[in-house]
Design an enzyme around this catalytic site. Structure first.
Site, PDB file in Angstrom:
ATOM      1  N   SER A   1       0.868  -1.191   0.000  1.00 39.33           N
ATOM      2  CA  SER A   1       0.000   0.000   0.000  1.00 39.33           C
ATOM      3  C   SER A   1       0.896   1.229   0.000  1.00 39.33           C
ATOM      4  CB  SER A   1      -0.853  -0.005   1.269  1.00 39.33           C
ATOM      5  OG  SER A   1      -1.509   1.233   1.456  1.00 39.33           O
TER       6      SER A   1
ATOM      7  N   SER B   1       2.144  -2.842   9.218  1.00 35.01           N
ATOM      8  CA  SER B   1       2.030  -4.096   8.458  1.00 35.01           C
ATOM      9  C   SER B   1       2.476  -3.905   7.010  1.00 35.01           C
ATOM     10  CB  SER B   1       0.592  -4.635   8.505  1.00 35.01           C
ATOM     11  OG  SER B   1      -0.289  -3.851   7.718  1.00 35.01           O
ATOM     12  N   LYS B   2       2.099  -2.786   6.402  1.00 33.97           N
ATOM     13  CA  LYS B   2       2.407  -2.599   4.979  1.00 33.97           C
ATOM     14  C   LYS B   2       3.881  -2.234   4.768  1.00 33.97           C
ATOM     15  CE  LYS B   2      -1.647  -3.712   3.364  1.00 33.97           C
ATOM     16  NZ  LYS B   2      -1.819  -4.965   2.591  1.00 33.97           N
TER      17      LYS B   2
ATOM     18  N   TYR C   1      -1.914  -0.856  10.550  1.00 34.28           N
ATOM     19  CA  TYR C   1      -1.948  -1.011   9.086  1.00 34.28           C
ATOM     20  C   TYR C   1      -0.647  -0.499   8.476  1.00 34.28           C
ATOM     21  CZ  TYR C   1      -3.929  -1.112   4.352  1.00 34.28           C
ATOM     22  OH  TYR C   1      -4.177  -1.374   3.021  1.00 34.28           O
TER      23      TYR C   1
HETATM   24  N1  LIG Z   1      -8.726  -0.593  -1.324  1.00 33.11           N
HETATM   25  C1  LIG Z   1      -7.695   0.198  -1.174  1.00 33.11           C
HETATM   26  O1  LIG Z   1      -7.803   1.434  -1.318  1.00 33.11           O
HETATM   27  C2  LIG Z   1      -6.333  -0.365  -0.854  1.00 33.11           C
HETATM   28  C3  LIG Z   1      -5.239   0.489  -0.945  1.00 33.11           C
HETATM   29  C4  LIG Z   1      -3.973  -0.029  -0.704  1.00 33.11           C
HETATM   30  C5  LIG Z   1      -3.810  -1.357  -0.397  1.00 33.11           C
HETATM   31  N2  LIG Z   1      -4.901  -2.165  -0.298  1.00 33.11           N
HETATM   32  C6  LIG Z   1      -4.648  -3.576  -0.025  1.00 33.11           C
HETATM   33  O2  LIG Z   1      -5.176  -4.341  -1.087  1.00 33.11           O
HETATM   34  C7  LIG Z   1      -5.441  -5.675  -0.659  1.00 33.11           C
HETATM   35  C8  LIG Z   1      -6.811  -6.099  -1.144  1.00 33.11           C
HETATM   36  O3  LIG Z   1      -7.787  -5.322  -0.483  1.00 33.11           O
HETATM   37  P1  LIG Z   1      -9.121  -4.792  -1.173  1.00 33.11           P
HETATM   38  O4  LIG Z   1      -9.041  -3.323  -1.136  1.00 33.11           O
HETATM   39  O5  LIG Z   1      -9.335  -5.489  -2.460  1.00 33.11           O
HETATM   40  O6  LIG Z   1     -10.160  -5.207  -0.048  1.00 33.11           O
HETATM   41  P2  LIG Z   1     -11.400  -6.209  -0.013  1.00 33.11           P
HETATM   42  O7  LIG Z   1     -11.908  -6.090   1.378  1.00 33.11           O
HETATM   43  O8  LIG Z   1     -12.324  -5.935  -1.137  1.00 33.11           O
HETATM   44  O9  LIG Z   1     -10.725  -7.631  -0.228  1.00 33.11           O
HETATM   45  C9  LIG Z   1      -9.930  -8.239   0.767  1.00 33.11           C
HETATM   46  C10 LIG Z   1     -10.208  -9.725   0.763  1.00 33.11           C
HETATM   47  O10 LIG Z   1      -9.340 -10.346   1.737  1.00 33.11           O
HETATM   48  C11 LIG Z   1     -10.091 -11.369   2.363  1.00 33.11           C
HETATM   49  N3  LIG Z   1      -9.512 -11.718   3.666  1.00 33.11           N
HETATM   50  C12 LIG Z   1      -9.566 -11.008   4.822  1.00 33.11           C
HETATM   51  N4  LIG Z   1      -8.985 -11.691   5.809  1.00 33.11           N
HETATM   52  C13 LIG Z   1      -8.527 -12.858   5.276  1.00 33.11           C
HETATM   53  C14 LIG Z   1      -7.833 -13.977   5.802  1.00 33.11           C
HETATM   54  N5  LIG Z   1      -7.510 -14.063   7.100  1.00 33.11           N
HETATM   55  N6  LIG Z   1      -7.503 -14.981   4.954  1.00 33.11           N
HETATM   56  C15 LIG Z   1      -7.848 -14.935   3.640  1.00 33.11           C
HETATM   57  N7  LIG Z   1      -8.524 -13.900   3.102  1.00 33.11           N
HETATM   58  C16 LIG Z   1      -8.853 -12.878   3.900  1.00 33.11           C
HETATM   59  C17 LIG Z   1     -11.494 -10.782   2.505  1.00 33.11           C
HETATM   60  O11 LIG Z   1     -12.469 -11.784   2.747  1.00 33.11           O
HETATM   61  C18 LIG Z   1     -11.652 -10.082   1.168  1.00 33.11           C
HETATM   62  O12 LIG Z   1     -12.231 -10.922   0.210  1.00 33.11           O
HETATM   63  C19 LIG Z   1      -5.279  -5.642   0.857  1.00 33.11           C
HETATM   64  O13 LIG Z   1      -4.016  -6.194   1.202  1.00 33.11           O
HETATM   65  C20 LIG Z   1      -5.323  -4.165   1.196  1.00 33.11           C
HETATM   66  O14 LIG Z   1      -4.634  -3.863   2.378  1.00 33.11           O
HETATM   67  C21 LIG Z   1      -6.163  -1.690  -0.504  1.00 33.11           C
END
Ligand SMILES: NC(=O)c1ccc[n+]([C@@H]2O[C@H](COP(=O)([O-])OP(=O)(O)OC[C@H]3O[C@@H](n4cnc5c(N)ncnc54)[C@H](O)[C@@H]3O)[C@@H](O)[C@H]2O)c1
Length: 250
Positions: free
Chosen positions: A144, A160-161, A157
């Site tokens: 992230s 972690s990242k 968060y």
């Molecule tokens: N959305 C954003 O703006 C953003 C920005 C930067 C980074 N991220 C990162 O992107 C990645 C994907 O997130 P997203 O935004 O698509 O969110 P999302 O919530 O749509 O998808 C995350 C998925 O992870 C699954 N999950 C959660 N805990 C879990 C576990 N213990 N084991 C297996 N699966 C698990 C959830 O069920 C969900 O399907 C994450 O690592 C998040 O930190 C997101």
């Protein structure tokens, strides 16, 4: 030209958001996709969507915080497809933006457990298969912008990242050239994680500071994952690619 036909790609957090988009894109490119998540209904939907497009996928329930579950994911992937060529550690959860003094140990452990311990455990479990054969194994970790600067999340968060980026570099250092590891650093992306924040207008200040002038759609991040997995990225090792519409420029 992305050439992923016959690659076996394991993607965590693949039932929603960016992981879902990645699963669909890899499926579209001809990879065999292992759709891993804790959301069983979501897994089924993604596998069905890949099937409907004529792609190849299986769904596997997998909790990345549980060592037994992680081992079972690898076992199932290898039983079905023989090996693992690409691992995408994408599952993640957000904290509630709490500063250090207001972060409980439970909240800390929950976020570090999914976002960092999960990346370590699944990568370690998949290593023998990623290292097998003549072709390089590829690992892509979803970090992230919160992995590069403070304030993109709360204490847990952000930590972690930053850890995910450090882990990616160490993986590259320890296992290159057999493994090509990279991280992706998205900015604000419209997914399950951010839906409520976007609806509440809480992402607007960030968008105002973003040269692209908007938040992203998950497909725009999936496209970068596809590139990093492909031979086009053959000299890209150990980096953390910003996909943030330019938010990190200042
Ligand atoms: N959305 C954003 O703006 C953003 C920005 C930067 C980074 N991220 C990162 O992107 C990645 C994907 O997130 P997203 O935004 O698509 O969110 P999302 O919530 O749509 O998808 C995350 C998925 O992870 C699954 N999950 C959660 N805990 C879990 C576990 N213990 N084991 C297996 N699966 C698990 C959830 O069920 C969900 O399907 C994450 O690592 C998040 O930190 C997101």
């Amino acid at each position: 030209m992305v050439e992923l036909t016959d690659s076996v790609v394991v993607i965590t957090g693949a039932a929603s958001g960016m992981g879902r988009s990645m699963a669909l894109e890899f499926g579209h490119e001809g990879a065999s996709v292992v759709v891993v998540d804790v959301d069983e209904d979501g897994i089924d939907d993604v596998v069905e969507d890949i099937d409907d497009e004529g792609g190849e996928a299986i769904g596997v329930y997998g909790d990345v915080t549980d060592p037994d579950s992680v081992e079972a994911v690898v076992e199932r992937a290898v039983d079905e497809y023989g090996t693992i060529d690409v691992l995408v550690n994408n599952a993640g959860i957000l904290d509630d933006y709490a500063p250090i003094g207001e972060t409980s140990i439970d909240d800390w452990n929950a976020v570090i457990g999914v976002n960092l311990d999960g990346v370590f455990m699944l990568t370690k479990a998949a290593l023998p298969d990623l290292l097998e054969g003549d072709d390089e194994g590829v690992v892509i970790n979803t970090a992230s912008i919160a992995g590069k600067v403070a304030g993109g999340g709360g204490a847990a968060y952000t930590t972690s990242k930053h850890g995910v980026i450090g882990f990616t570099k160490q993986l590259s250092h320890d296992y290159g050239p057999e493994i090509r590891a990279n991280a992706i650093c998205p900015g604000a992306v419209e997914t399950g994680m951010t839906e409520a924040l976007i609806e509440a207008g809480e992402v607007e200040p960030m968008v105002a500071d973003t040269p692209a002038g908007r938040h992203a759609q998950p497909e725009e991040v999936a496209a970068v994952a596809l590139f990093l997995a492909s031979d086009d990225a053959s000299f890209v090792h150990g980096t953390a690619v910003d996909v943030d519409g330019g938010w990190l420029v200042d």
